[in-house]
Every structure is written in structure tokens, then in C-alpha cells.
Design an enzyme around this catalytic site. Structure first.
Site: not given
Ligand code: NAD
Ligand code: AKB
Length: 325
Positions: A8, A11-12, A34, A36, A54, A143, A147, A173
């Protein structure tokens, strides 16, 4: 940590974690993957090795982890809360099925695994302020279900098979590099882009909805510090509460107005994301992380807002050139 594989990664969080890991371990030691294919100029692809992967395909995960000779997997692939409510079966399949595949490969290849949990692992029955490290976890979103189950699965792989699993319950985040992926806390990123670009923002949460938040610099540092921490001190290894600040849309708007006086906010509340936000903690107690591996955030509200605006004004010099900015 010597050689890392990140799922992943486009992603962000992945975008910035990969950059930080490449600075620490060297570009050749970090493989970004990733589902994509990232654009050729996306930093995860332009600044080091990148492969499409994947995470639900265990055989492919095993092959790529083995070929890269990874000793740690940062497993970030997931569907976030709002997307997960639209596509719950896919969220279950990716978030839990993918984690299971990654843990199984880690067991076979003897890798450590970092897996982020979330404030979403809590629900409406959880004490919201402060939310203790160990408390009721009955989330109401798909979700959140994935988790909590993910935290337990990581605990199981550690206690049963000795896999070095570690994880954080991240709050929302906030970052400027990559867009957020479809969560409930996305407003806290969107508001900055809209403020710099348009001077106004329509928020999908109510003005007084308080949630925990963290700036990306601290989020990336937290993941890396946890993975470097002395394992003998980690009693809550897969689910550390971590937080940096508590925000409401109204307070964030007020802080932006101090720097962009013409900024305006209005509200068009999305009932699905509002219900999710109302079920999440208002403030997590992160004392276990502070005691067991020395967690301490460096960005509060003012430092975060200044840094976000500095970066976004550089990225949008024309839009942000209004004399009142
Ligand atoms: P994001 O959605 O920005 O990135 C997730 C990435 O996973 C994407 O690039 C997507 O293409 C990829 N993805 C989706 N399905 C996939 C698959 N089958 N195989 C491989 N890649 C795949 O998410 P993020 O914000 O970067 O979050 C990363 C992790 O942190 C996640 O577990 C999320 O739950 C956790 N998290 C994020 C936040 C936040 O605020 N960003 C907060 C709490 C927890
Ligand atoms: C969401 O809002 O789904 C995420 C998280 C807090 O896990 N940013």
C-alpha cells in the site's frame, strides 16, 4: 531493520514512510509495492524500486518478500472507513484477508511486521475521553471490525508463532504530499488544500466533532521508532494508542483564519461519516506508548498548520498569492 518491503506504498502514509525508510536504510533496501501502478514521477516509483503487488495474493507476497530478502514488512494496504462502508466485502477481503497473507509470509520468511490499527478500532461503547489503552472495542464500521480483528490476528501470530508483530492505533493523519484515501478524518487534509486554493471549504462533519489527529512527520517517526524499540519493553505490541492533538472542524477553521483571514467554512454534513466520527474516541490515552517505547509527538496544532501552509503555498504559489494570505 535492514531491508524493508512496504505494501500500500502509494497511499497517504506509504508515500512518506517509503521516503523516510529510504533515507534511513538506503534506496536499494526499500521495496515499495501497491495494487495500483504508481505514476512514473510518483516518488515511491521515481526514487527507488517499485512493484505492483496485491496483498491478498499470498503466493505473490511470498515471492516478492523472498526475492527482496526483506526482514521487515510495513503492511499499509487497506480500504479506509468511508470506502469500507461503500464496499464492506472488499474491505473485509483486503484488510483482513491481506493481513492474514502477509502474516503467514512473515512467519515463513521470519520477517517482522508493522500493521497500523486506528481510532476506528473503538466504538460507541468505548469511553471517549480519555480512551484507555485497554478498553471496550465494539466498532460499528466494517473498517473498525477489520482493525480490531487485525490487532488480534497480529497478537496471535506473535504469541503462537513468535512473529515480531508491532502496531499503532493511529488517529487521523494530516499531510500535504499524497491525498487521503477515503476516510472520515479526510476533512482535516482537504480543508488545507481548499483554503489555499479557494479560500473556502465545505466540511462533511459537524463543527464541534472532536477527533484525535497527528501530523505525518510524527506518524512516520512513530512507526519507525516502534519497529526499532526494545521488544522486551513492549507489553501492548500490536495496538498502541498514539495521539498528538485533538481537533474539531471549527477549531481548525479558526486556526486557518488566523493565517488566511478571508477563509470561510460551511457545513454539509454526511450522515454516514458523521455517525462513524461520533463513534470514535475524542482523545486517546497514549501513556502506554510513552512508557514502553518513549513515544512523544513533536507537532501540535500551530506547528502543524504552519508547516502544512508552507508546503501547500509552495505547491500552489498562484492561488495562495492573495494579498490577504
Ligand atoms: P491509503 O488509502 O491512502 O493507501 C492505501 C493503499 O493501499 C492505496 O495506495 C491502495 O492502492 C492500496 N491497496 C488497496 N488494496 C490493496 C491490495 N489489495 N493490495 C495492495 N495494495 C492495496 O491509506 P493510508 O492512509 O496510507 O493508510 C495506510 C494504513 O494506515 C491503513 O492500514 C490505514 O487503515 C491505516 N491508518 C491510516 C490513517 C490515516 O489517517 N491515513 C489513520 C489510521 C490508520
Ligand atoms: C479514516 O478516517 O478512515 C482513517 C482512520 C482514522 O483510520 N483516517
Amino acid at each position: 531493520m535492514k531491508r524493508a518491503l512496504v505494501t500500500g506504498a502509494a497511499g497517504q502514509i506509504g508515500t512518506e514512510l517509503v521516503a523516510a525508510l529510504r533515507r534511513l536504510l538506503g534506496p536499494e533496501a526499500v521495496l515499495a509495492t501497491d495494487l495500483r501502478l504508481a505514476d512514473p514521477d510518483h516518488p515511491v516509483r521515481a526514487e527507488g524500486d517499485f512493484q505492483v503487488l496485491d496483498c491478498t495474493q499470498g503466493t505473490e507476497v511470498a515471492r516478492i518478500v523472498s526475492e527482496h530478502e526483506a526482514d521487515v514488512i510495513f503492511h499499509l494496504a487497506a480500504l479506509l472507513s468511508a470506502v469500507g462502508e461503500k464496499r464492506p466485502l472488499e474491505a473485509y477481503r483486503v484488510n483482513l484477508g491481506g493481513l492474514m497473507e502477509v502474516l503467514e509470509v512473515a512467519r515463513q520468511e521470519e520477517c517482522a511486521v508493522f500493521t497500523p490499527s486506528s481510532i476506528a478500532a473503538f466504538g460507541p461503547d468505548t469511553p471517549p475521553d480519555p480512551t484507555p489503552q485497554t478498553t471496550i472495542q465494539r466498532p460499528t464500521s466494517m473498517y473498525g471490525v477489520t482493525k480490531v480483528a487485525g490487532e488480534l490476528l497480529c497478537d496471535y501470530y506473535h504469541s503462537k508463532f513468535g512473529v515480531d508483530t508491532r502496531g499503532l492505533r493511529y488517529p487521523g493523519i494530516i499531510s500535504h504530499s499524497a491525498p487521503p484515501g477515503g476516510g472520515t478524518t479526510d476533512y482535516a487534509v482537504e480543508i488545507f488544500h481548499a483554503a489555499v486554493r479557494d479560500g473556502k471549504y465545505t466540511c462533511f462533519l459537524e463543527p464541534d466533532t472532536q477527533l484525535d489527529m497527528m501530523y505525518m512527520t510524527d506518524a512516520v517517526r512513530a512507526a519507525m521508532e516502534l519497529m526499532e524499540a526494545d521488544p522486551d519493553r513492549l507489553r501492548h505490541r500490536n495496538a498502541f494508542n498514539v495521539t498528538a492533538m485533538q481537533l474539531t472542524p471549527a477549531a481548525l477553521a479558526e486556526s486557518l483564519r488566523k493565517r488566511i483571514p478571508h477563509f470561510e467554512i460551511d457545513y454539509d454534513v454526511d450522515p454516514v461519516r458523521q455517525a462513524i466520527a461520533d463513534s470514535w474516541p475524542r482523545r486517546m490515552d497514549d501513556s502506554a506508548a510513552r512508557e514502553e517505547w518513549g513515544w512523544s509527538p513533536t507537532f501540535g496544532l500551530d506547528e502543524m498548520v504552519d508547516d502544512m501552509l508552507d508546503h501547500l503555498r509552495l505547491a500552489h504559489p498562484i492561488e495562495s498569492a492573495s494579498p490577504s494570505n
